[in-house]
Design a protein around this motif. Structure first.
Motif, mmCIF file in Angstrom:
data_model
loop_
_atom_site.group_PDB
_atom_site.id
_atom_site.type_symbol
_atom_site.label_atom_id
_atom_site.label_comp_id
_atom_site.label_asym_id
_atom_site.label_seq_id
_atom_site.Cartn_x
_atom_site.Cartn_y
_atom_site.Cartn_z
ATOM 1 N N GLN A 1 -12.387 -2.365 21.616
ATOM 2 C CA GLN A 1 -12.141 -1.792 23.113
ATOM 3 C C GLN A 1 -10.759 -2.607 23.482
ATOM 4 O O GLN A 1 -9.949 -2.317 24.498
ATOM 5 C CB GLN A 1 -13.079 -2.102 24.179
ATOM 6 N N SER A 2 -10.476 -3.845 22.625
ATOM 7 C CA SER A 2 -9.376 -4.563 23.024
ATOM 8 C C SER A 2 -7.945 -3.569 22.721
ATOM 9 O O SER A 2 -6.871 -3.775 22.910
ATOM 10 C CB SER A 2 -9.262 -5.734 22.243
ATOM 11 N N VAL A 3 -8.064 -2.598 21.913
ATOM 12 C CA VAL A 3 -6.775 -1.612 21.702
ATOM 13 C C VAL A 3 -7.180 -0.383 22.563
ATOM 14 O O VAL A 3 -8.141 0.330 22.474
ATOM 15 C CB VAL A 3 -7.032 -1.208 20.134
ATOM 16 N N VAL A 4 -6.216 -0.592 23.301
ATOM 17 C CA VAL A 4 -6.167 0.538 24.253
ATOM 18 C C VAL A 4 -5.505 1.923 24.141
ATOM 19 O O VAL A 4 -4.137 1.866 24.032
ATOM 20 C CB VAL A 4 -5.696 0.033 25.888
ATOM 21 N N PRO B 1 6.666 2.733 16.966
ATOM 22 C CA PRO B 1 6.297 1.343 16.774
ATOM 23 C C PRO B 1 5.648 0.609 17.979
ATOM 24 O O PRO B 1 6.019 0.928 19.089
ATOM 25 C CB PRO B 1 7.363 0.605 16.213
ATOM 26 N N GLY B 2 4.763 -0.174 17.710
ATOM 27 C CA GLY B 2 4.004 -0.990 18.813
ATOM 28 C C GLY B 2 3.017 -0.245 19.586
ATOM 29 O O GLY B 2 2.886 -0.620 20.762
ATOM 30 N N SER B 3 2.529 0.921 19.222
ATOM 31 C CA SER B 3 1.393 1.569 19.949
ATOM 32 C C SER B 3 0.065 1.266 19.689
ATOM 33 O O SER B 3 -0.915 1.750 20.320
ATOM 34 C CB SER B 3 1.754 3.254 19.749
ATOM 35 N N GLY B 4 -0.068 0.441 18.607
ATOM 36 C CA GLY B 4 -1.614 0.092 18.490
ATOM 37 C C GLY B 4 -2.239 0.582 17.093
ATOM 38 O O GLY B 4 -3.345 0.755 16.908
ATOM 39 N N LYS B 5 -1.424 1.554 16.214
ATOM 40 C CA LYS B 5 -1.793 2.262 15.170
ATOM 41 C C LYS B 5 -2.410 1.092 14.061
ATOM 42 O O LYS B 5 -3.931 1.311 13.693
ATOM 43 C CB LYS B 5 -0.799 2.705 14.309
ATOM 44 N N THR B 6 -1.882 0.302 13.803
ATOM 45 C CA THR B 6 -2.563 -0.984 12.754
ATOM 46 C C THR B 6 -3.664 -1.654 13.471
ATOM 47 O O THR B 6 -4.772 -1.903 12.875
ATOM 48 C CB THR B 6 -1.419 -1.863 12.338
ATOM 49 N N SER B 7 -3.526 -2.082 14.528
ATOM 50 C CA SER B 7 -4.298 -2.710 15.471
ATOM 51 C C SER B 7 -5.850 -2.158 15.586
ATOM 52 O O SER B 7 -6.789 -2.525 15.169
ATOM 53 C CB SER B 7 -4.017 -3.193 16.900
ATOM 54 N N PHE B 8 -5.671 -0.775 15.770
ATOM 55 C CA PHE B 8 -6.826 0.134 15.960
ATOM 56 C C PHE B 8 -7.589 0.211 14.645
ATOM 57 O O PHE B 8 -8.818 -0.125 14.467
ATOM 58 C CB PHE B 8 -6.281 1.353 16.323
ATOM 59 N N ILE B 9 -6.591 0.520 13.566
ATOM 60 C CA ILE B 9 -7.412 0.649 12.099
ATOM 61 C C ILE B 9 -8.139 -0.672 11.841
ATOM 62 O O ILE B 9 -9.043 -0.836 11.170
ATOM 63 C CB ILE B 9 -6.404 0.854 11.116
ATOM 64 N N GLN B 10 -7.332 -1.807 12.246
ATOM 65 C CA GLN B 10 -8.101 -3.099 11.800
ATOM 66 C C GLN B 10 -9.419 -3.256 12.638
ATOM 67 O O GLN B 10 -10.433 -3.718 11.978
ATOM 68 C CB GLN B 10 -7.100 -4.457 11.949
ATOM 69 N N ALA B 11 -9.121 -2.950 13.880
ATOM 70 C CA ALA B 11 -10.387 -3.279 14.736
ATOM 71 C C ALA B 11 -11.581 -2.091 14.395
ATOM 72 O O ALA B 11 -12.527 -2.564 14.482
ATOM 73 C CB ALA B 11 -10.191 -3.099 16.148
ATOM 74 N N LEU B 12 -11.089 -1.063 13.850
ATOM 75 C CA LEU B 12 -12.241 -0.133 13.497
ATOM 76 C C LEU B 12 -12.866 -0.646 12.256
ATOM 77 O O LEU B 12 -14.123 -0.358 12.044
ATOM 78 C CB LEU B 12 -11.571 1.160 13.181
ATOM 79 N N GLY C 1 -13.275 -3.562 11.243
ATOM 80 C CA GLY C 1 -14.083 -4.774 11.777
ATOM 81 C C GLY C 1 -15.214 -4.321 12.268
ATOM 82 O O GLY C 1 -16.566 -4.743 12.025
ATOM 83 N N SER C 2 -15.130 -3.095 13.140
ATOM 84 C CA SER C 2 -16.498 -2.756 13.838
ATOM 85 C C SER C 2 -17.435 -2.170 12.789
ATOM 86 O O SER C 2 -18.704 -2.126 13.089
ATOM 87 C CB SER C 2 -16.072 -1.788 14.878
ATOM 88 N N LEU C 3 -17.024 -1.588 11.774
ATOM 89 C CA LEU C 3 -18.006 -1.083 10.747
ATOM 90 C C LEU C 3 -18.127 -2.103 9.562
ATOM 91 O O LEU C 3 -18.866 -1.512 8.537
ATOM 92 C CB LEU C 3 -17.102 0.283 10.337
ATOM 93 N N SER C 4 -17.693 -3.233 9.747
ATOM 94 C CA SER C 4 -17.700 -4.127 8.673
ATOM 95 C C SER C 4 -17.402 -3.733 7.365
ATOM 96 O O SER C 4 -17.878 -3.798 6.422
ATOM 97 C CB SER C 4 -19.153 -4.579 8.509
ATOM 98 N N TYR C 5 -16.098 -3.027 7.506
ATOM 99 C CA TYR C 5 -15.331 -2.840 6.179
ATOM 100 C C TYR C 5 -14.210 -3.656 6.098
ATOM 101 O O TYR C 5 -13.778 -4.407 7.097
ATOM 102 C CB TYR C 5 -14.775 -1.222 6.596
#
Ligand code: ADP
Length: 461
Positions: free
Chosen positions: A223-226, A266-277, A279-283
């Motif tokens: 949720q921290s990636v909006v 750039p800077g719209s959260g693409k990488t952050s979202f993929i990393q957070a996703l 993490g949330s799936l324990s991948y």
């Protein structure tokens, strides 16, 4: 001297066999001959004794000792070294009596760099047992550890400058203690995995191998990636549905793979979202840089086919590696990965094996249609600059429940609304601000200033 006795009995026998009785008598009378045979006998006896003792030691070792070899291609290798380092450091802190570790004089250093999302980083050093022989006591049993490095053969591509020497550790203990090996390895694994729980592991390519890069990072809450309302949920649902359909794919003989493309400025959260996703799936994430020097089609294929289990392969700025296919050579493109090699690597997945590839680009229009066709990219989503609503949500995330007591919840709501209107007004003029720029702005300002000074964000664009 028993050795001499052996020689005096043996010498005449061999002499008879070769030269007859006259020679025998000559040898018997001649003191030089006698001394010669005597020496020969001593030598033979010593050789026999040496061979005997080597043989004896080998038999003893075979019967009484048991060895376990782990090489550095195996995950247990890092776990074991980490476990040894952990034991030695905890032993150093504990009393001498309880210390199970014989202090070693041959240490190696492992440097780990932790990069945080805000760009700062920390460096950690871990002292591990270096190449050589070490001893330690585990559950009452003595164990010898031999760490050996084979510098002539390297693991990974030398041309990438990332080659690592082959290494092995060999653990030796008494046969009766062999049952301790599985226990020890399980302990090492648990310790290694404990450090990764709640963390995101990023792997990078080392030649043809994937290796964890730096210290595992703390997972970022999804949720921290909006993102635009619904976008994050759509991707999450898609991937969860995919993960639940392994059998469905297997039954139909369809390669079990899924490709995602997130595009936008750039800077719209693409990488952050993929990393957070992830993490949330324990991948884990396997970061693949197509422009890396020395990466060729065959290596790329190998890497894509051998990504660690439960990991996303993330290829960032895929447009940078291949603009339009036709332009690849004209651009003087450096990497030796060809576009067709890349497509083949994306397509080739062993049946039953799962592969999830995420690609990001700032210029989707420059991607070759062959890359974004289904099977290679099954889900494509635009992650854009801040929408008015995203700006408002991010504002709340930053300041709600914050330390600024002067701004109460009601005022915060008004401020958030104002910011939303400002962003909306600018958007009508075709002016946008990135989420990354908004984040930086909120970090630098208190809530009121953040809104009143928000126009600066658009001016400096
Ligand atoms: P991109 O991959 O789209 O270029 P990043 O994910 O690298 O963007 O984001 C860069 C920085 O901006 C990160 O620190 C991230 O926290 C912040 N950021 C960007 N977009 C968002 C967003 N949508 N929500 C929250 N933070 C964001």
């Amino acid at each position: 001297m028993p050795a001499g006795a052996v020689s005096s009995q043996m010498a005449p026998a061999s002499a008879v066999a070769s030269s007859g009785s006259s020679l025998l008598s000559l040898a018997g009378d001649n003191p030089y001959f006698q001394a010669g045979f005597g020496l020969l006998g001593v030598g033979a006896a010593m050789t026999l004794a040496r061979t005997g003792s080597i043989w004896g030691a080998t038999v003893l070792r075979r019967r009484m000792l048991v060895s376990l070899e782990i090489d550095n291609r195996d995950r247990a290798y890092d776990w074991f070294l980490g476990w040894m380092a952990h034991r030695s450091s905890s032993a150093a802190k504990s009393t001498a009596r309880s210390a199970p570790w014989i202090r070693s004089h041959e240490l190696s250093v492992e440097t780990m760099i932790e990069r945080r999302p805000n760009g700062s980083s920390s460096v950690f050093f871990q002292l591990v047992a270096g190449p050589g022989t070490h001893w330690f006591k585990y559950k009452g049993a003595w164990m010898q550890v031999k760490r050996e490095r084979e510098t002539r053969s390297m693991m990974g591509g030398q041309q990438t400058g990332m080659a690592v020497p082959w290494e092995t550790v060999t653990l030796t203990t008494l046969s009766r203690d062999r049952k301790l090996f599985p226990e020890l390895l399980a302990e090492a694994r648990d310790l290694g995995m404990r450090g990764q729980e709640g963390n995101l592991v990023i792997h990078t390519a080392w030649g043809i191998e994937w290796r964890p890069f730096g210290k595992p990072r703390r997972k970022r809450p999804l949720q921290s990636v909006v993102l635009e309302p619904g976008m994050g949920e759509k991707i999450e649902q898609d991937i969860k549905a995919f993960l639940a359909r392994r059998q469905w794919y297997a039954d139909r003989g369809i390669p079990y793979r899924r490709g995602y493309l997130l595009h936008g400025p750039p800077g719209s959260g693409k990488t952050s979202f993929i990393q957070a996703l992830a993490g949330s799936l324990s991948y884990d994430i396997c970061l693949l840089n197509l422009s890396e020097r020395g990466l060729a089609d065959d290596k790329l294929n190998h890497l894509l086919s051998n990504a660690p289990e439960r990991s996303f392969v993330l290829i960032e700025d895929v447009d940078a590696a291949f603009n339009k296919r036709a332009q690849t050579t004209a651009d003087g493109y450096q990497s030796s990965v060809t576009f067709s090699g890349f497509l083949n690597a994306l397509d080739g997945v062993a049946s039953g094996e799962e592969r999830i590839v995420f690609m990001t680009t700032n210029h989707v229009e420059q991607l070759d249609p062959a890359l974004i066709r289904p099977g290679r990219v099954d889900f494509s989503g635009l992650i854009d600059n801040a929408s008015p609503l995203q700006a408002r949500t991010l504002f709340h995330r930053f300041y709600s429940g914050g330390a600024d007591a002067e701004v109460d919840a009601d005022e915060l709501e008004v401020l958030a609304h104002n910011l939303q209107e400002i962003v909306e007004g600018r958007m009508k003029n075709g002016e946008r601000v990135s989420m990354a720029a908004l984040q930086g702005h909120f970090i630098r300002n208190q809530p009121r200033e953040a809104v009143t000074r928000s126009l600066e964000l658009f001016k400096c664009r």
